[in-house]
Design an enzyme around this catalytic site. Sequence first.
Site: not given
Lengths: 831, 831
Positions: B572, B61, B409, B720-723, B785, B699
């Site tokens: 914020r 095996r 969103h 703000g790592t998204n923007d 954040c 941002e």
Amino acid sequence: MSAAIHGGRAKCLQRLVRLDLPVPTTVALSFDAVKKIAEGLMPDVTEILEPFGDAPLLSVRPSSQDPDWGGPGAILNIGMTDQLHAKMCKTVGEAAATSLYLRFIQSYAVEVAHLDPDSFDLPETPTHEALALALKAYEEEMDEPFPQDPARQISAVLASMARAWEGTTARLLRQARGAPADAGLGLVVQAMALGVGKGESGSGVIEFVNANNGLHQITGRYLSQSQGREALTAESGALYLTKDPRGKSLQEICPEAFAQLLKFGGICRKSLREEMQIEFTLEDGVLRILDAVLVQRTSRAKVRIAVALAEDGIIPRQEAIMRVEPTALSELLHRQVNPDADRDLIVRGIAASPGAATGRLVFTANDAQASAARGEACVLVRRETTPEDIRGMHVAQAVLTLRGGVTSHAAVIGRGIGVPCVVGASDLVIDRKAKQIVAPDGRRFSEGDTVTVDGTSGDVLAGEPPMLEAALDGAFKTLLDWADDYRDIGVRANADTPADAQTARNFAAQGIGLCRTEHMFFEPGRMAVMREMIFADSPEDRRAVLDRLLPMQRADFIELFEIMQGQPVCIRLFDPPLHEFLPFDKSGMRELADALGLTMSDIQSRVEALEEYNPMLGMRGVRLGVTIPEIYEMQARAIFEATIEASRNGAPVVPEVMIPLVSAMKEVELVKTNIDGIAASVANETGEAFDYRLGVMVETPRAALRANDIAEHSAFLSFGTNDLTQMTYGLSRDDAGRFMSVYVQQGVYEEDPFHTLDVEGVGELLSIGAERARESVPDITLSICGEHGGSRSAIDFCRSKGFDYVSCSPFRVPVARLSAAQLAIRDHAAI
Amino acid sequence: MSAAIHGGRAKCLQRLVRLDLPVPTTVALSFDAVKKIAEGLMPDVTEILEPFGDAPLLSVRPSSQDPDWGGPGAILNIGMTDQLHAKMCKTVGEAAATSLYLRFIQSYAVEVAHLDPDSFDLPETPTHEALALALKAYEEEMDEPFPQDPARQISAVLASMARAWEGTTARLLRQARGAPADAGLGLVVQAMALGVGKGESGSGVIEFVNANNGLHQITGRYLSQSQGREALTAESGALYLTKDPRGKSLQEICPEAFAQLLKFGGICRKSLREEMQIEFTLEDGVLRILDAVLVQRTSRAKVRIAVALAEDGIIPRQEAIMRVEPTALSELLHRQVNPDADRDLIVRGIAASPGAATGRLVFTANDAQASAARGEACVLVRRETTPEDIRGMHVAQAVLTLRGGVTSHAAVIGRGIGVPCVVGASDLVIDRKAKQIVAPDGRRFSEGDTVTVDGTSGDVLAGEPPMLEAALDGAFKTLLDWADDYRDIGVRANADTPADAQTARNFAAQGIGLCRTEHMFFEPGRMAVMREMIFADSPEDRRAVLDRLLPMQRADFIELFEIMQGQPVCIRLFDPPLHEFLPFDKSGMRELADALGLTMSDIQSRVEALEEYNPMLGMRGVRLGVTIPEIYEMQARAIFEATIEASRNGAPVVPEVMIPLVSAMKEVELVKTNIDGIAASVANETGEAFDYRLGVMVETPRAALRANDIAEHSAFLSFGTNDLTQMTYGLSRDDAGRFMSVYVQQGVYEEDPFHTLDVEGVGELLSIGAERARESVPDITLSICGEHGGSRSAIDFCRSKGFDYVSCSPFRVPVARLSAAQLAIRDHAAI
């Protein structure tokens, strides 16, 4: 700084004295001295009066030669008393002496004592009675007799001048003009040369150039029995200076004094190294030079005067270059509303593309084209322009929009094609039904009404005011040729069309730094093909459709290459989102459905699928190039085939192919592989060898941050500072207008970053990008090609970072050439 | 790596031998050896066979314990020959020996010689005739008799296994599973323990934990007269292991062997430090241990097993922490579709917010609320969600959208409030008129139909499959408590509502790192006030309208502060563009016109005036704060008054006030001046002292580049790592969906940067920002954040840059706590 202001006029007069010109005794007062006297700290002014002897008759004027810096406007006179009056009645005659005294009282009462001017109107004839009345009026208002002590008079005059200088209005004016906060008021006290009295007495002003065009021409006026500048404002009686068929002239009446004046003028020009306006007095036939100030001049005159002074060996060429503000050149490149014309303002917007033009109002691009077809000049008014309006903009004399800022679509295109443009006229309302615009004051202007757009000032005017034509004369070319000898950074033009390219060539741009190809797809015949391409379902179908665009694109490039005669042409591959090519409204969609044989719902769903929340940050540029590679492939083939064709007819062409909106090295790698493949195919098919350079437009912050690995696949990096500014600030240039003015007013941003390169933020990314790119490819070509490219601050920045060239709108090329030369001269002088 | 794979099973068996467990003779073969044999380079296999003596009966095996890495699946047996068969007929009986030989022939023919399985079906009874037929079938197909030499058999078996391992399917599978490219197949050759024959002979499998929940429980099966794992698949005849009312058990039949099995199980667990599944054989009543492999387990069981092993002192706590993948925790936090359930797939979208939920279809937020009011569970389906949908999302069991990606969103809100969510289900069509969704297969589901959204997998299922409940049991809490002992970076939660805050608190978040206040304004009563504010003409009017929001905002903050019990809450200030508050359609505008007593054209023109081309880059965040300061003033007052109120009732509160979308230091200065003023007013009015900290949300790339001067006015910077990702890439997260999958597939981007922090680009800006901020303010608080906050790679990055904390959705807090602890342990071990 304040020393310079103290000194201006005083130093100039001192130099004239040293040159043996007949200047009356002159004393310069520093601002400190003036202030001390004004504040009563220096009660004894005899020291000042001493050089002038007994019974001095003096004039006082500011030492600053800048009339816009506020403070006392008038020349004030000092020294007339009852006693001197009596004495002068004998020497110059009663009428002259009394007239002089009356004028003294008037100016003293109004300017120094601030009494009601109506009480001191000058009488028709200067009688003793009139004099007694004036003295009485003064005494009644002031509860004391008119001061009979020259020392008291001068103290009061100086104090009043100091107060005027320090008043709020003058302060604000100076601040607005950019004067230093501690700028001071120096004064010049001068013995008065009497233009009234016996023999040929009088005063006048003479200039030796035409202030409008800078050509040699004697202008001015002379008035007998006058003082100061009265000749210029006299309603009648003033004489011409040179012989004139319209009337008497100084040259005829006093040929000797006139000859002297000409000689002194030549001395002034040579010695003061400038075209001066000279104020003079004849005192019983004897010439006195009272003052010499810079001739106020238009931008056009400024260029010609500077070049002439250098050609005459009076100043070196560098200095001629330094004397012309680069922005002044913009005015020369375009027609201007005559500054003397009456302006019937409709609305004020943002000055977006310089120059002025008149035409009939039209509200659509189609109407603009129809108007052009009829040979009628038109002004295109739009809420905002879209790429579909470009055809209309090309044929319109001027463009006016209600929305957008200096980097809106209308503004960018307007500057690019040299069409005057005012944008962001948000106080205007468009009444679409009535085809009218409504001015803030409620006036309505209908389609067909004549208006004038002044893109230099931002004004929109009713009717057709008189214009000054553009002035690309020999002096302009000479100055720029000289500038090129000093310039140490390249200047290219952003040019999309053959017309742009021709302009660029005319302005001696060193190639095209940015040729946006998308405009080529908005032409009527091509738009339909683009739409068909968008609705194609497979790469094969897309390729088939694009094949129909290939010969048109090839022809575009051949034309550009031929115009540029072997100079580099940097072609940016297709950039805009595809939805810009689709119709927005139902009727457009219905037409398209008919044309493509699709249903309305097919069209609608494709339109919806291509809609974007933030088109700026969407599916465009290299993202299209990677996902729909057929477009770039067609373009690359067109470029390479055009390269071979154009090289055959003339200078060898080395095209530059630029990839837009890159954010990752892999994007470049993928596109490069494809394009290299196309190049190899074209070389194989034609059996012709050719070179080309592939590079990247750095528009995203990430591309700047990753410039080290992006550079590995790039022959050049060109920073697109428009988009880079948008992304660095997180600010859409189309939406910034709403608050940009508030932001700049409040000093939140020092300048509009779309207007002036933001050295602290965007510049940081440019520095990082340049540094990292050079780390991996030391000899990579670096440049900027945004709207900022032509501005002095951007050129300054690019020179400091060792960039190879800047690229700007064709009409800014001369400005950029001059700015770059000035910066090089400045740095050289600093060493 | 390949060594580990060679070794897995072999090492484990060797250890069991050392522990004196009755393991048959075992030999491990390295991949090199296997390959040599397969390629005929090692024709002599006697060395391998030597340890097993004459007439060896062996099983082979793979040594890898990972069943998902491809390669040969079956255990292959070796060594049966006519000669051995004859011998065994005497020792174990004819039936058993013949049955064994038949099975040998079957597996060899099918797996090694790849003959048609139908020709080698096992007969009902193992007769000599059946055996002869099987041998004949083999010989006819292969043109040679069944090999009678064990050495030839083993060579053929090994070669076939090596081929299987290197086949395309297995390679791709390994690649997909993340195995190294050079992973090799080790094999284990073991003397066969006979489960067929005299006395109690048979085979079975035993586990000591419940694989679903990790609790102690003996499970497994035993089957007399069987080999290998046949007991698990036998249709009948298998025995239970422990005494069982349903039937016979091993415990009853062979109590001694069973007791031994329990003892050996305990030894295995302690010595191998894991819960093992043991494969055993009884050979005439004698127990043999053939194999021990990891118990396959659910995430829930994984946690409990790790904790139990640590609690029993078998592994240290660090190791328990390291054994649980952080992402596995996500599964525990939410209900899941039972993995054994049938799945009736409607469509597959992007898994955006984990967990599964069932409800009736609704198509509008209003219907969702109505549904909730009726007490009915609902699933909200939208093309995409807007802030106006938030109320509906709060009451829906799950959300499904057709557009958007993992940071759209809907996804962000869904994760924030813990509602399962699938986005970007672009193959689905909404038929609005019919109120139906149309699946890709054409099925239609109407409003009211029951569907299930599986936000963990991205599937949308018809009907209501069985579910597993969330499992926040003691072991989960214990593991995280241990993790906190090792963790060296703070973990806060992004929480906007009291419910969020409570979740954050339950998950032991160390405060709120991002409280977005705009959601507070979208509540029905407040929306109307906001709209009134937008139409107010002067600052005074705006202030008057906002005064009505003040008590509501204050109440919001008091509630948050009280829930967080003195832990930091970072609020914020208002961020979204105002047009989000205005109605989009005619009917909404008409209602608004009625409500405000304005004309339709007033409403329309304001709506038009607020429209934006790129809302992401428009008039929002601090740009509103600077141009319409009244909003921030109201918010600051609400925060400070709530601070005083909440501090009175409990732990002292030090609120953190965060300014969004900053791009220039002056923005901070201006807002700070205003807010400091409000703080002073509130302190004066109330006579109460309080502290607060003002900071900046970084941002925009520019804020990172200018962090040095921005820091001067800031107590903290939170990235703000998204923007920041959107702006660094020039890529809108809402529009990226259209090409992101192509980009990731083609390797243009290594990962979706909205999902995994882009360390090379965005991370560069974080580094630059952190470094420059600390240059001017060494002890400034730094954090991130964005949506990335909870991911391992982001936490790794933030730790390496010395950030103070990360903040993430409440439901990701446990994941972040565990990831952070694992990283700390990893680094500590590396030292």
